[in-house]
Design an enzyme around this catalytic site. Structure first.
Site, short mmCIF file in Angstrom:
data_model
loop_
_atom_site.label_atom_id
_atom_site.label_comp_id
_atom_site.label_asym_id
_atom_site.label_seq_id
_atom_site.Cartn_x
_atom_site.Cartn_y
_atom_site.Cartn_z
N GLU A 294 9.70 8.78 -57.44
CA GLU A 294 8.52 8.56 -56.59
C GLU A 294 7.99 7.14 -56.77
O GLU A 294 8.04 6.58 -57.87
CB GLU A 294 7.40 9.50 -57.03
CG GLU A 294 7.80 10.94 -56.97
CD GLU A 294 6.71 11.85 -57.51
OE1 GLU A 294 6.89 13.05 -57.47
OE2 GLU A 294 5.68 11.33 -58.00
N GLY B 126 8.52 8.57 -65.68
CA GLY B 126 9.32 8.07 -66.79
C GLY B 126 8.56 7.21 -67.78
O GLY B 126 7.43 6.79 -67.53
N CYS C 80 4.89 15.45 -72.22
CA CYS C 80 3.43 15.61 -72.29
C CYS C 80 3.05 16.82 -71.41
O CYS C 80 3.52 16.92 -70.27
CB CYS C 80 2.72 14.36 -71.80
SG CYS C 80 3.24 12.88 -72.69
N CYS D 159 2.97 1.40 -57.58
CA CYS D 159 3.13 2.16 -58.82
C CYS D 159 4.57 2.66 -58.85
O CYS D 159 4.98 3.43 -57.98
CB CYS D 159 2.14 3.32 -58.81
SG CYS D 159 2.33 4.42 -60.22
N CYS E 274 1.63 16.61 -67.70
CA CYS E 274 2.30 15.69 -66.78
C CYS E 274 3.43 16.39 -66.02
O CYS E 274 4.31 17.00 -66.63
CB CYS E 274 2.86 14.52 -67.59
SG CYS E 274 3.93 13.45 -66.64
N CYS F 66 11.50 12.54 -67.44
CA CYS F 66 11.03 11.92 -68.69
C CYS F 66 11.27 12.91 -69.83
O CYS F 66 11.09 14.12 -69.66
CB CYS F 66 9.54 11.60 -68.60
SG CYS F 66 8.89 10.85 -70.12
N CYS G 265 1.66 11.42 -61.14
CA CYS G 265 3.03 11.18 -61.60
C CYS G 265 3.89 12.44 -61.54
O CYS G 265 3.59 13.44 -62.16
CB CYS G 265 2.85 10.68 -63.03
SG CYS G 265 4.26 10.65 -64.06
N1 SAH Z 1 5.26 7.36 -69.44
C1 SAH Z 1 4.24 6.39 -69.30
C2 SAH Z 1 4.00 5.93 -67.88
C3 SAH Z 1 4.05 6.95 -66.79
S1 SAH Z 1 2.75 8.09 -66.75
C4 SAH Z 1 2.97 6.89 -69.94
O1 SAH Z 1 2.88 8.07 -70.27
O2 SAH Z 1 2.07 6.08 -70.14
C5 SAH Z 1 1.38 7.10 -66.19
C6 SAH Z 1 0.02 7.66 -66.61
O3 SAH Z 1 -0.26 8.89 -65.89
C7 SAH Z 1 -0.06 8.00 -68.10
O4 SAH Z 1 -1.25 7.52 -68.66
C8 SAH Z 1 -0.03 9.50 -68.06
O5 SAH Z 1 -0.56 10.05 -69.22
C9 SAH Z 1 -0.82 9.80 -66.81
N2 SAH Z 1 -0.69 11.17 -66.32
C10 SAH Z 1 0.36 11.98 -66.45
N3 SAH Z 1 0.10 13.18 -65.90
C11 SAH Z 1 -1.14 13.10 -65.37
C12 SAH Z 1 -1.99 14.01 -64.67
N4 SAH Z 1 -1.57 15.25 -64.39
N5 SAH Z 1 -3.22 13.59 -64.31
C13 SAH Z 1 -3.64 12.33 -64.59
N6 SAH Z 1 -2.88 11.42 -65.24
C14 SAH Z 1 -1.65 11.81 -65.64
FE1 SF4 Z 2 4.33 11.74 -70.96
FE2 SF4 Z 2 4.40 9.52 -69.43
FE3 SF4 Z 2 6.60 10.99 -69.81
FE4 SF4 Z 2 4.65 11.97 -68.34
S1 SF4 Z 2 5.88 10.18 -67.86
S2 SF4 Z 2 5.80 13.09 -69.94
S3 SF4 Z 2 2.86 11.14 -69.37
S4 SF4 Z 2 5.47 9.89 -71.37
#
Ligand code: SAH
Ligand code: SF4
Length: 393
Positions: A116, A206, A146, A135, A149, A142, A380
Protein backbone atom coordinates in the site's frame (compact mmCIF):
# COMPACT_ATOMS: atom_id res chain seq x y z
CA UNK A 1 14.93 -10.17 11.98
CA UNK A 2 17.21 -8.96 9.22
CA UNK A 3 20.55 -7.60 10.34
CA UNK A 4 21.91 -4.54 8.56
CA UNK A 5 24.29 -5.30 5.78
CA UNK A 6 26.60 -3.08 3.78
CA UNK A 7 25.20 0.23 2.57
CA UNK A 8 26.49 -0.01 -0.97
CA UNK A 9 24.51 2.14 -3.36
CA UNK A 10 24.18 -0.76 -5.78
CA UNK A 11 21.08 -2.89 -5.33
CA UNK A 12 22.05 -6.50 -5.90
CA UNK A 13 20.71 -8.33 -8.90
CA UNK A 14 19.48 -11.05 -6.57
CA UNK A 15 17.14 -8.68 -4.74
CA UNK A 16 15.61 -7.46 -7.96
CA UNK A 17 15.32 -10.83 -9.62
CA UNK A 18 13.60 -12.36 -6.61
CA UNK A 19 10.79 -9.90 -7.16
CA UNK A 20 10.63 -10.38 -10.91
CA UNK A 21 8.46 -12.91 -12.58
CA UNK A 22 11.23 -13.70 -15.06
CA UNK A 23 9.06 -15.57 -17.53
CA UNK A 24 7.05 -12.57 -18.65
CA UNK A 25 8.11 -9.20 -17.34
CA UNK A 26 11.01 -7.00 -18.36
CA UNK A 27 13.27 -5.85 -15.52
CA UNK A 28 12.45 -2.45 -14.07
CA UNK A 29 14.92 0.28 -14.93
CA UNK A 30 14.33 1.62 -11.41
CA UNK A 31 16.52 -1.20 -10.09
CA UNK A 32 19.59 0.39 -11.72
CA UNK A 33 21.60 2.81 -9.61
CA UNK A 34 22.67 5.98 -11.37
CA UNK A 35 26.17 4.60 -11.92
CA UNK A 36 24.82 1.31 -13.24
CA UNK A 37 22.40 3.10 -15.56
CA UNK A 38 25.24 5.20 -16.97
CA UNK A 39 27.48 2.17 -17.47
CA UNK A 40 24.65 0.24 -19.14
CA UNK A 41 23.85 3.01 -21.60
CA UNK A 42 27.52 3.50 -22.44
CA UNK A 43 27.70 -0.24 -23.17
CA UNK A 44 24.76 0.26 -25.53
CA UNK A 45 26.86 2.85 -27.40
CA UNK A 46 25.23 5.98 -25.97
CA UNK A 47 27.00 9.07 -24.59
CA UNK A 48 27.07 9.70 -20.83
CA UNK A 49 24.73 12.67 -21.05
CA UNK A 50 22.02 10.35 -22.37
CA UNK A 51 22.02 8.62 -18.99
CA UNK A 52 21.48 12.01 -17.32
CA UNK A 53 18.52 12.62 -19.64
CA UNK A 54 17.02 9.21 -18.92
CA UNK A 55 17.54 9.71 -15.19
CA UNK A 56 15.83 13.10 -15.33
CA UNK A 57 12.90 11.73 -17.34
CA UNK A 58 12.33 8.89 -14.90
CA UNK A 59 12.87 10.62 -11.59
CA UNK A 60 12.18 14.31 -12.23
CA UNK A 61 9.55 14.22 -14.95
CA UNK A 62 8.13 10.93 -13.63
CA UNK A 63 7.25 9.77 -17.16
CA UNK A 64 5.06 6.68 -17.32
CA UNK A 65 6.58 5.23 -20.51
CA UNK A 66 9.79 5.39 -22.56
CA UNK A 67 7.71 6.88 -25.38
CA UNK A 68 7.27 10.01 -23.27
CA UNK A 69 11.04 10.62 -23.04
CA UNK A 70 10.91 13.37 -25.61
CA UNK A 71 14.59 14.31 -25.42
CA UNK A 72 15.60 10.86 -26.74
CA UNK A 73 15.57 9.63 -30.33
CA UNK A 74 12.78 7.23 -31.29
CA UNK A 75 15.10 4.27 -31.93
CA UNK A 76 16.73 4.76 -28.51
CA UNK A 77 13.33 4.90 -26.79
CA UNK A 78 12.32 1.75 -28.60
CA UNK A 79 15.51 -0.03 -27.63
CA UNK A 80 15.01 0.91 -23.96
CA UNK A 81 11.40 -0.25 -23.99
CA UNK A 82 12.46 -3.62 -25.41
CA UNK A 83 14.82 -4.18 -22.50
CA UNK A 84 13.20 -2.51 -19.52
CA UNK A 85 9.93 -1.53 -17.96
CA UNK A 86 9.76 1.60 -15.81
CA UNK A 87 7.67 0.73 -12.78
CA UNK A 88 7.03 -2.79 -11.56
CA UNK A 89 3.89 -1.81 -9.66
CA UNK A 90 0.44 -2.71 -10.92
CA UNK A 91 -2.35 -0.69 -9.34
CA UNK A 92 -5.24 -2.87 -8.20
CA UNK A 93 -7.19 -0.41 -6.05
CA UNK A 94 -7.25 3.35 -5.63
CA UNK A 95 -9.51 5.10 -3.14
CA UNK A 96 -9.83 8.71 -2.02
CA UNK A 97 -11.33 9.86 1.28
CA UNK A 98 -14.61 11.82 1.27
CA UNK A 99 -12.77 15.03 2.21
CA UNK A 100 -10.29 14.40 -0.69
CA UNK A 101 -7.32 14.86 1.65
CA UNK A 102 -6.07 11.28 1.39
CA UNK A 103 -5.74 8.74 -1.40
CA UNK A 104 -4.57 5.23 -1.00
CA UNK A 105 -3.29 2.88 -3.67
CA UNK A 106 -2.93 -0.87 -3.44
CA UNK A 107 -0.22 -2.23 -5.76
CA UNK A 108 0.47 -5.74 -6.91
CA UNK A 109 4.16 -6.58 -7.26
CA UNK A 110 5.49 -8.88 -9.96
CA UNK A 111 5.31 -11.92 -7.71
CA UNK A 112 1.74 -11.14 -6.65
CA UNK A 113 2.54 -9.55 -3.27
CA UNK A 114 0.35 -6.59 -2.31
CA UNK A 115 1.60 -3.32 -0.84
CA UNK A 116 0.00 0.00 0.00
CA UNK A 117 1.00 3.59 -0.65
CA UNK A 118 -0.82 6.67 0.64
CA UNK A 119 -0.83 10.29 -0.56
CA UNK A 120 -1.80 12.87 2.05
CA UNK A 121 -2.64 16.44 1.05
CA UNK A 122 -2.19 19.18 3.63
CA UNK A 123 -3.47 22.72 3.11
CA UNK A 124 -1.28 25.59 4.21
CA UNK A 125 -2.05 26.42 7.87
CA UNK A 126 -0.36 29.81 8.00
CA UNK A 127 2.84 28.36 9.52
CA UNK A 128 3.65 25.74 6.94
CA UNK A 129 3.03 25.92 3.21
CA UNK A 130 0.71 23.39 1.64
CA UNK A 131 2.37 20.04 1.06
CA UNK A 132 1.85 16.53 -0.23
CA UNK A 133 3.25 13.60 1.66
CA UNK A 134 3.76 10.11 0.24
CA UNK A 135 3.57 7.36 2.84
CA UNK A 136 5.43 4.35 1.46
CA UNK A 137 5.94 0.67 2.23
CA UNK A 138 9.32 -1.04 2.61
CA UNK A 139 8.29 -4.67 3.01
CA UNK A 140 5.38 -6.84 1.94
CA UNK A 141 3.99 -7.65 5.39
CA UNK A 142 6.06 -7.36 8.55
CA UNK A 143 7.65 -9.89 10.88
CA UNK A 144 7.37 -7.84 14.05
CA UNK A 145 3.81 -8.63 15.02
CA UNK A 146 2.68 -5.49 16.87
CA UNK A 147 -0.79 -6.48 18.00
CA UNK A 148 -2.59 -3.24 17.02
CA UNK A 149 -1.18 -3.20 13.48
CA UNK A 150 -2.96 -4.68 10.45
CA UNK A 151 0.38 -5.32 8.68
CA UNK A 152 1.77 -7.08 11.74
CA UNK A 153 -1.36 -9.22 11.87
CA UNK A 154 -0.66 -10.39 8.29
CA UNK A 155 2.89 -11.66 8.89
CA UNK A 156 6.07 -11.18 6.86
CA UNK A 157 6.23 -11.82 3.11
CA UNK A 158 9.44 -10.24 1.79
CA UNK A 159 11.63 -7.14 1.57
CA UNK A 160 10.93 -4.66 -1.22
CA UNK A 161 13.67 -3.86 -3.71
CA UNK A 162 15.06 -0.34 -4.13
CA UNK A 163 13.05 0.06 -7.34
CA UNK A 164 9.81 -1.03 -5.66
CA UNK A 165 10.34 1.46 -2.83
CA UNK A 166 11.16 4.39 -5.12
CA UNK A 167 8.40 3.46 -7.63
CA UNK A 168 5.79 4.25 -4.98
CA UNK A 169 7.03 7.84 -4.73
CA UNK A 170 7.12 8.15 -8.53
CA UNK A 171 3.49 6.94 -8.72
CA UNK A 172 2.47 9.55 -6.14
CA UNK A 173 4.52 12.17 -7.99
CA UNK A 174 2.49 11.55 -11.17
CA UNK A 175 -0.75 12.06 -9.25
CA UNK A 176 0.59 15.18 -7.54
CA UNK A 177 1.84 16.65 -10.84
CA UNK A 178 -1.54 16.01 -12.49
CA UNK A 179 -3.21 17.88 -9.62
CA UNK A 180 -0.71 20.75 -9.99
CA UNK A 181 -1.60 20.97 -13.66
CA UNK A 182 -5.32 21.16 -12.91
CA UNK A 183 -4.57 24.01 -10.50
CA UNK A 184 -2.54 25.80 -13.19
CA UNK A 185 -5.47 25.54 -15.59
CA UNK A 186 -7.72 26.97 -12.89
CA UNK A 187 -5.27 29.85 -12.34
CA UNK A 188 -4.61 28.72 -8.74
CA UNK A 189 -0.95 27.96 -9.45
CA UNK A 190 1.64 29.80 -11.51
CA UNK A 191 2.11 28.24 -14.97
CA UNK A 192 5.03 25.82 -15.05
CA UNK A 193 5.26 25.63 -11.27
CA UNK A 194 5.06 21.94 -10.48
CA UNK A 195 5.22 21.17 -6.79
CA UNK A 196 4.61 17.42 -6.76
CA UNK A 197 5.33 15.35 -3.68
CA UNK A 198 7.04 17.49 -1.03
CA UNK A 199 7.53 14.94 1.77
CA UNK A 200 8.03 11.22 2.14
CA UNK A 201 7.35 9.16 5.25
CA UNK A 202 8.45 5.55 5.63
CA UNK A 203 5.32 4.65 7.57
CA UNK A 204 3.56 2.25 5.24
CA UNK A 205 3.78 -1.51 5.47
CA UNK A 206 6.86 -3.10 6.94
CA UNK A 207 9.83 -2.22 9.12
CA UNK A 208 12.24 0.00 7.17
CA UNK A 209 15.27 -0.79 9.31
CA UNK A 210 14.76 -4.54 8.76
CA UNK A 211 15.32 -3.79 5.04
CA UNK A 212 18.21 -1.49 5.85
CA UNK A 213 20.38 -1.47 2.75
CA UNK A 214 17.55 -1.06 0.24
CA UNK A 215 15.90 1.65 2.32
CA UNK A 216 19.09 3.72 2.71
CA UNK A 217 19.81 3.35 -1.02
CA UNK A 218 16.24 4.40 -1.83
CA UNK A 219 16.60 7.48 0.40
CA UNK A 220 19.67 8.53 -1.57
CA UNK A 221 17.72 8.14 -4.83
CA UNK A 222 14.84 10.25 -3.44
CA UNK A 223 17.41 12.87 -2.42
CA UNK A 224 19.08 13.18 -5.83
CA UNK A 225 18.70 16.81 -6.89
CA UNK A 226 18.44 15.92 -10.57
CA UNK A 227 15.60 13.56 -9.83
CA UNK A 228 12.81 13.58 -7.26
CA UNK A 229 14.85 16.03 -5.19
CA UNK A 230 13.09 15.34 -1.89
CA UNK A 231 15.25 17.00 0.76
CA UNK A 232 16.41 14.76 3.60
CA UNK A 233 14.68 17.03 6.08
CA UNK A 234 11.42 16.27 4.30
CA UNK A 235 11.89 12.52 4.75
CA UNK A 236 10.85 10.69 7.92
CA UNK A 237 11.75 7.10 8.68
CA UNK A 238 9.64 5.37 11.31
CA UNK A 239 11.01 2.35 13.14
CA UNK A 240 9.77 -0.06 15.76
CA UNK A 241 13.18 0.48 17.40
CA UNK A 242 15.86 -1.86 16.01
CA UNK A 243 18.81 -0.61 18.03
CA UNK A 244 21.82 -1.78 15.94
CA UNK A 245 20.30 -0.28 12.81
CA UNK A 246 19.44 2.99 14.58
CA UNK A 247 23.10 3.32 15.58
CA UNK A 248 24.21 2.45 12.05
CA UNK A 249 21.81 5.03 10.61
CA UNK A 250 23.35 7.68 12.87
CA UNK A 251 26.59 7.19 10.92
CA UNK A 252 25.07 7.60 7.44
CA UNK A 253 25.19 11.39 7.45
CA UNK A 254 21.62 11.62 6.26
CA UNK A 255 19.68 14.58 7.64
CA UNK A 256 16.40 12.66 7.68
CA UNK A 257 13.91 12.69 10.55
CA UNK A 258 13.83 9.58 12.71
CA UNK A 259 10.55 8.54 14.31
CA UNK A 260 10.45 5.82 16.97
CA UNK A 261 7.27 3.83 17.53
CA UNK A 262 7.33 3.78 21.31
CA UNK A 263 3.66 3.30 22.24
CA UNK A 264 4.35 2.63 25.94
CA UNK A 265 6.42 4.18 28.73
CA UNK A 266 7.66 0.93 30.32
CA UNK A 267 8.66 -2.63 29.44
CA UNK A 268 5.65 -4.36 30.97
CA UNK A 269 3.16 -2.32 28.91
CA UNK A 270 5.28 -2.25 25.73
CA UNK A 271 5.90 -5.99 25.69
CA UNK A 272 2.15 -6.63 25.78
CA UNK A 273 1.65 -5.09 22.34
CA UNK A 274 5.14 -5.05 20.78
CA UNK A 275 7.06 -8.37 20.85
CA UNK A 276 10.28 -6.59 19.75
CA UNK A 277 10.45 -5.04 23.20
CA UNK A 278 11.67 -8.33 24.62
CA UNK A 279 14.73 -8.04 22.41
CA UNK A 280 15.28 -4.29 22.69
CA UNK A 281 13.83 -3.02 25.97
CA UNK A 282 12.71 0.57 26.52
CA UNK A 283 15.78 1.81 28.48
CA UNK A 284 18.20 0.47 25.82
CA UNK A 285 16.08 2.01 23.07
CA UNK A 286 16.04 5.43 24.74
CA UNK A 287 19.81 5.20 25.25
CA UNK A 288 20.20 4.54 21.50
CA UNK A 289 17.96 7.56 20.81
CA UNK A 290 20.24 9.78 22.91
CA UNK A 291 23.22 8.53 20.91
CA UNK A 292 21.39 9.16 17.64
CA UNK A 293 20.38 12.68 18.69
CA UNK A 294 23.95 13.44 19.86
CA UNK A 295 25.54 12.10 16.66
CA UNK A 296 23.15 13.83 14.25
CA UNK A 297 22.07 16.92 16.16
CA UNK A 298 18.52 16.06 15.13
CA UNK A 299 15.53 15.85 17.40
CA UNK A 300 13.77 12.50 17.62
CA UNK A 301 10.08 12.03 16.98
CA UNK A 302 8.23 9.51 19.09
CA UNK A 303 5.03 7.97 17.90
CA UNK A 304 2.63 6.94 20.61
CA UNK A 305 -0.51 5.17 19.41
CA UNK A 306 -3.13 5.72 22.09
CA UNK A 307 -4.85 2.43 22.95
CA UNK A 308 -7.85 2.84 25.18
CA UNK A 309 -7.24 1.59 28.72
CA UNK A 310 -3.91 0.07 27.67
CA UNK A 311 -1.39 2.91 27.51
CA UNK A 312 -3.42 6.13 27.80
CA UNK A 313 -3.67 6.91 31.55
CA UNK A 314 -2.37 10.08 33.20
CA UNK A 315 0.09 7.97 35.19
CA UNK A 316 1.49 6.56 31.93
CA UNK A 317 1.71 10.06 30.44
CA UNK A 318 3.81 11.19 33.39
CA UNK A 319 5.97 8.10 33.21
CA UNK A 320 6.59 8.85 29.52
CA UNK A 321 7.42 12.44 30.43
CA UNK A 322 10.07 11.23 32.91
CA UNK A 323 11.47 8.70 30.42
CA UNK A 324 11.97 11.32 27.70
CA UNK A 325 13.17 14.08 29.99
CA UNK A 326 16.42 15.60 28.70
CA UNK A 327 16.07 14.21 25.16
CA UNK A 328 15.56 16.63 22.26
CA UNK A 329 12.28 15.19 21.02
CA UNK A 330 8.66 15.60 20.01
CA UNK A 331 5.82 13.15 20.71
CA UNK A 332 3.03 12.44 18.20
CA UNK A 333 -0.02 11.05 19.95
CA UNK A 334 -2.15 9.00 17.56
CA UNK A 335 -5.54 7.59 18.61
CA UNK A 336 -5.45 4.04 17.23
CA UNK A 337 -7.09 3.15 13.93
CA UNK A 338 -8.95 0.01 15.03
CA UNK A 339 -8.12 -3.08 12.92
CA UNK A 340 -10.09 -6.23 12.25
CA UNK A 341 -8.10 -8.44 14.59
CA UNK A 342 -6.87 -5.76 16.99
CA UNK A 343 -8.46 -5.77 20.45
CA UNK A 344 -8.13 -2.01 21.01
CA UNK A 345 -10.51 0.96 20.88
CA UNK A 346 -9.49 4.54 20.19
CA UNK A 347 -8.81 6.93 23.00
CA UNK A 348 -11.21 9.88 22.71
CA UNK A 349 -9.96 13.41 22.04
CA UNK A 350 -10.53 14.58 25.63
CA UNK A 351 -8.37 11.80 27.08
CA UNK A 352 -5.72 12.41 24.40
CA UNK A 353 -5.55 16.08 25.44
CA UNK A 354 -5.23 15.06 29.09
CA UNK A 355 -2.33 12.76 28.14
CA UNK A 356 -0.73 15.69 26.37
CA UNK A 357 -1.08 17.71 29.58
CA UNK A 358 0.75 14.96 31.49
CA UNK A 359 3.68 15.19 29.08
CA UNK A 360 3.71 18.96 29.32
CA UNK A 361 4.34 18.72 33.06
CA UNK A 362 7.77 17.35 32.10
CA UNK A 363 8.35 19.87 29.31
CA UNK A 364 7.83 17.31 26.52
CA UNK A 365 6.20 18.88 23.43
CA UNK A 366 3.54 16.82 21.68
CA UNK A 367 0.84 16.92 19.02
CA UNK A 368 -2.38 14.92 18.88
CA UNK A 369 -2.60 13.64 15.33
CA UNK A 370 -5.88 12.32 14.10
CA UNK A 371 -5.05 9.80 11.39
CA UNK A 372 -6.04 10.95 7.94
CA UNK A 373 -8.26 8.83 5.74
CA UNK A 374 -10.01 6.77 8.42
CA UNK A 375 -12.92 6.22 6.00
CA UNK A 376 -10.63 4.56 3.44
CA UNK A 377 -8.79 2.25 5.83
CA UNK A 378 -5.68 4.40 5.45
CA UNK A 379 -4.03 2.79 8.48
CA UNK A 380 -0.95 0.71 7.79
CA UNK A 381 -1.91 -2.60 6.16
CA UNK A 382 -5.64 -2.01 6.29
CA UNK A 383 -6.35 -1.62 2.58
CA UNK A 384 -4.64 -4.90 1.83
CA UNK A 385 -6.78 -6.46 4.55
CA UNK A 386 -9.91 -5.06 2.90
CA UNK A 387 -8.81 -6.01 -0.61
CA UNK A 388 -8.31 -9.58 0.48
CA UNK A 389 -11.87 -9.55 1.84
CA UNK A 390 -13.24 -8.06 -1.41
CA UNK A 391 -11.04 -9.65 -4.06
CA UNK A 392 -10.21 -12.84 -2.27
CA UNK A 393 -6.64 -11.90 -3.26
N1 SAH B 1 7.33 -0.53 11.09
C1 SAH B 1 7.50 0.85 11.29
C2 SAH B 1 6.85 1.72 10.24
C3 SAH B 1 5.52 1.32 9.72
S1 SAH B 1 4.19 1.49 10.81
C4 SAH B 1 7.04 1.23 12.67
O1 SAH B 1 6.40 0.42 13.34
O2 SAH B 1 7.36 2.34 13.10
C5 SAH B 1 3.98 3.26 10.90
C6 SAH B 1 3.30 3.73 12.19
O3 SAH B 1 1.91 3.31 12.21
C7 SAH B 1 3.94 3.14 13.45
O4 SAH B 1 4.14 4.12 14.42
C8 SAH B 1 2.91 2.14 13.87
O5 SAH B 1 3.02 1.82 15.22
C9 SAH B 1 1.63 2.85 13.51
N2 SAH B 1 0.44 1.99 13.49
C10 SAH B 1 0.38 0.68 13.22
N3 SAH B 1 -0.88 0.23 13.34
C11 SAH B 1 -1.64 1.30 13.66
C12 SAH B 1 -3.03 1.49 13.93
N4 SAH B 1 -3.88 0.47 13.86
N5 SAH B 1 -3.46 2.73 14.26
C13 SAH B 1 -2.58 3.77 14.32
N6 SAH B 1 -1.26 3.65 14.07
C14 SAH B 1 -0.80 2.43 13.76
FE1 SF4 C 1 4.89 -3.20 14.14
FE2 SF4 C 1 5.50 -1.36 12.27
FE3 SF4 C 1 5.61 -3.97 11.71
FE4 SF4 C 1 3.26 -2.84 12.08
S1 SF4 C 1 4.68 -2.38 10.44
S2 SF4 C 1 3.93 -4.83 12.94
S3 SF4 C 1 3.74 -1.33 13.64
S4 SF4 C 1 6.86 -2.89 13.19
Amino acid sequence: MTTPSSTSSEPTAVDASEALNASTALPSILELSRDRLTATLIELGEKKFRADQVWRSIYYEAVASFDDMSTLSKPFRKSLSEQYSISSLEQVMFVTSADKSTSKALYKLRDGELIETVLMRYESDGHRRNRKTACISTQAGCALGCTFCATGQQGFRRNLTVGEIVAQVIEMQRIAYAEDEVQMEQGKRTKGELQGVTNVVFMGMGEPLANYRNVVTAIRVLNDNQGLNIGARHITLSTVGLIPQILQLAEEELQINLAISLHAPDNATRSQTMPINQRYPVEDLIRACHKYADATGRRIFFEYVLLKEQNDSMEQAQKLGRLLNGLHCHVNLIPVNPTKLGPFDRTDMGAAKDFQGGLKQYGIPSTVRMEKGIDINAGCGQLRERAIDILGA
